[in-house]
Design an enzyme around this catalytic site. Sequence first.
Site, PDB file in Angstrom:
ATOM      1  N   ARG A   1      49.954  35.247  32.058  1.00 43.32           N
ATOM      2  CA  ARG A   1      49.206  36.678  32.443  1.00 43.32           C
ATOM      3  C   ARG A   1      50.315  37.800  32.115  1.00 43.32           C
ATOM      4  NH1 ARG A   1      47.423  35.937  38.457  1.00 43.32           N
ATOM      5  NH2 ARG A   1      49.454  34.797  38.515  1.00 43.32           N
TER       6      ARG A   1
ATOM      7  N   ASP B   1      57.263  25.176  38.801  1.00 46.88           N
ATOM      8  CA  ASP B   1      57.460  26.583  39.345  1.00 46.88           C
ATOM      9  C   ASP B   1      59.135  26.800  39.092  1.00 46.88           C
ATOM     10  OD1 ASP B   1      58.526  28.310  41.233  1.00 46.88           O
ATOM     11  OD2 ASP B   1      57.858  27.416  42.904  1.00 46.88           O
TER      12      ASP B   1
ATOM     13  N   SER C   1      63.824  44.864  34.350  1.00 44.55           N
ATOM     14  CA  SER C   1      62.843  45.764  35.058  1.00 44.55           C
ATOM     15  C   SER C   1      63.599  47.094  35.076  1.00 44.55           C
ATOM     16  CB  SER C   1      62.198  45.535  36.127  1.00 44.55           C
ATOM     17  OG  SER C   1      61.647  46.631  36.964  1.00 44.55           O
TER      18      SER C   1
ATOM     19  N   TYR D   1      63.582  43.010  44.469  1.00 45.66           N
ATOM     20  CA  TYR D   1      63.305  42.631  43.176  1.00 45.66           C
ATOM     21  C   TYR D   1      64.382  43.553  42.369  1.00 45.66           C
ATOM     22  CZ  TYR D   1      60.282  42.857  38.976  1.00 45.66           C
ATOM     23  OH  TYR D   1      59.645  42.872  37.796  1.00 45.66           O
TER      24      TYR D   1
ATOM     25  N   ALA E   1      67.472  43.705  43.132  1.00 43.84           N
ATOM     26  CA  ALA E   1      68.789  42.797  43.381  1.00 43.84           C
ATOM     27  C   ALA E   1      68.486  42.058  42.099  1.00 43.84           C
ATOM     28  CB  ALA E   1      68.736  42.474  44.567  1.00 43.84           C
TER      29      ALA E   1
END
Length: 247
Positions: free
Chosen positions: A15, A64, A145, A158, A160
């Site tokens: 996705r 996973d 990000s 997130y 970190a």
Amino acid sequence: MTETKKYAIVTGGSRGIGSAICKKLAVETDYQLLINYQSNKQAAEDTLQEVIALGGSGEIIKFDVSNAEETQQALAAWEEQHPEAMIEVIVNNAGITRDGLFMWMPLQDWNQVIQTSVGGFFHVTNFFIKKMLHNRYGRIINIVSVSAVKGTPGQTNYSAAKAALIGATKALAQEIGKRNITVNAVAPGFIKTEMTQDLDQKELKKQIPLNRFGEAEEVADLVAFLASKKSSYITGEVININGGIYS
């Protein structure tokens, strides 16, 4: 002797940005795609069908990334079935958010986010690295990000996790550069995906000099370039793709 089949693996490829990367690699490279997903098999199948419609080829693989044993087992089984396969490109894209203020953050939300981004990078990259070194060629691309670069309130976990990936990118690039393997990080800002669909676009656009959210395809274009021979002298870099938001 069977001819080597060259593959690119994209984690979290079913996705959003991951799916866009799979489709772009199908169009712009000759790689067979190995599309990893964790739970949404239908989305992974849909991405694969789009890859095939675009003239590419590939397959889906369920595991996973945050689970070391599951990742190892899935990849080992896949390798056994594909003795002629050579993974040349690894796109570590799988990531999750569990947003909330740090003072109220449950340990589980901290651990899950770190383990998916940082653990996932280790589990997948470490599995393939020896063969890459032996082959003396590879492209490792870590999706980070803007949160990693400037930090985002409400996303301490997130920020970190993705900042840790930047450190790993820079260190690993120095370790394996001599073997013609590049390691880079791509840091998207606000991109239109399921992950950002609940954000207030109108308000956030005011912070973005280009005055819009980015498209997943724009991130995929950059990843496809980094996955290609054209990027051979770029390594250890963090490339921001965020419309001009800087801290």
